[in-house]
Structure formats: structure tokens, C-alpha cells
Design an enzyme around this catalytic site. Sequence first.
Site: not given
Ligand code: NAD
Length: 249
Positions: A141, A154
Site C-alpha cells: 500500500s 493498517y
Molecule cells: P476489497 O474490500 O474490495 O476486497 C477485499 C477482499 O478481501 C474481498 O474479496 C474480501 O472478501 C476479502 N477478505 C476480507 N476479509 C477476509 C478474510 N478474513 N479472509 C479471506 N478473505 C477476506 O478491497 P480491495 O481494495 O480490493 O483490497 C485488496 C487489497 O489491496 C488489500 O490488501 C488492501 O489493503 C490493498 N490496497 C487497497 C487499496 C485501495 O485503494 N483500494 C490501496 C492500497 C492497498
Amino acid sequence: MLFDLTGKTALITGTSGGLGQAMAVGLAQAGANIVAISSSNSDHTVELIRANGGQIEQISADLSDAEGLNEVFAKSVGFFGQIDILINNAGIIRRTPAALHSQQDWYDVIDLNLNSVFFLCQLAGTHMIERGSGKIINIASMLSFQGGVNVPGYTASKHAVAGLTKALANEWAGKGLQVNAIAPGYMETNNTAPIIRDEKRYTSITERIPAGRWGTPEDLVGPAVFLASKASDYMNGHVLCVDGGWLAR
Ligand code: NAD
């Protein structure tokens, strides 16, 4: 051919939507078989991939339950006989000021964002070392580099993911594995929905992004295919920022 994943199997976590779904679809388009793991179902991801003739199997599991990971991994290997690529993408965020951040929020975030990442790296890494090759991609991130506001757990977890990526790369590069990370910038998904709803914050963030827009899940596909493929065979311990220039500013 450099980016061709035909015959490879990718285990991707957090595939019910967002970044994980887009990466699963993208890797399948590049030829990989997909094992999709999420706490909620990945039915839509399965439909998208099978509609294009791709191969995918899904597992519903709570990855923050460390005790269940051995079984989840064994089941994952069972579908296609091997795991060549692991993408540790599942992650959660809890937004509360540090002084009010509950122990529950802290442990929930660390259990999934850090502990499950390490334990799945161990399981996949062992399997890949035996086979002499493998690609691990951890999703980091901007908060692997910056402190953020109101997200201490986080930020701690994502700094740790960057460090862990480098530590594992050092140990495993000589065994034929490439361990790298992708650090997405601000991407429009469920994870960022509360910020997107806050019009003032959304606008101020957008104005700070040199590209002038937030990222979409599809923006991660090229970098993920690259790090999953032969094209990145001499990359180890790198944290690849996909952020529209956010960190350069
Ligand atoms: P999202 O909330 O859309 O997706 C998260 C996914 O993780 C979902 O499929 C959910 O079912 C799964 N999940 C949640 N808890 C879980 C558990 N206990 N066991 C198994 N699966 C679980 O979020 P996203 O934005 O797609 O995030 C994906 C990754 O990217 C994460 O690691 C997040 O920290 C990272 N990220 C996101 C952003 C952003 O701007 N969206 C930025 C930097 C990093």
C-alpha cells in the site's frame, strides 16, 4: 511469450471483488488457472473467468484463522496439482484514531493483513522451493511508505508486508523464487468506499494524484501479470508502486 501464464496456477486471496477479482480475471486471460480464496463468495469472479473459457476453482475461508491455513493450502494445491503463483491480496482496514483503536481492530487487521500473508508465504514458499520456481506477490500500500491518518493497524501491517517481502526475497531468490510486492495507490473499491463518499476528501486526494484520477482495479492487472510472469525473473524484493504518481509528488 514473456507474459504468457499458460499452464501456471495462481492462488489469489480476496477475490470476491475489488483488486483481487481484477487480478484473477487478468491472470486467467494471460492463461493461468486460478484458485480463488475469499471469506465471502467469489461467484462473480468465477462467472467472469469461465465465460472467457478460463479455469477457476474457489474456496470460501476466513484467512485470519491461522489454524485453518494448512488445510486451505492443501485444498488449493489439490485443484490443479500445483501452485506457481501466490498473490496475497486479501486485506481489511479499520479507520479509528490511534487512541481509540480497539485491541479487536488491531488484531483483526494484523491477523489478516500480516499473519495470513506470512503463513501463506511459508506454505507456498515451501511448495515452490521443492519445485525450484515460483512467484509470490504481496499486496502492499502507499501506507507501506507513509503513516496515513486514523489507520495505525493498517499502516503497521502494510509496512510489515513490505519488509516481509524483502526478507523472503533474500532467502528465496537463490532457490528460484521471486518474491515482490505491489503497492497500489488510491483505487476505487469497497476498501476506499468511505473516502469516496466523503466528497471533500475525495477531491483533495484526486487533486494530489499527478495522474489526476483514482486507480481502477484494472490498473493492477498489467503489473500483476508482469510480476507473475517470466518477464520479471530477475526482480526480487521489489515493491512496485501503481499509484498514478502519488509517491513521486
Ligand atoms: P476489497 O474490500 O474490495 O476486497 C477485499 C477482499 O478481501 C474481498 O474479496 C474480501 O472478501 C476479502 N477478505 C476480507 N476479509 C477476509 C478474510 N478474513 N479472509 C479471506 N478473505 C477476506 O478491497 P480491495 O481494495 O480490493 O483490497 C485488496 C487489497 O489491496 C488489500 O490488501 C488492501 O489493503 C490493498 N490496497 C487497497 C487499496 C485501495 O485503494 N483500494 C490501496 C492500497 C492497498
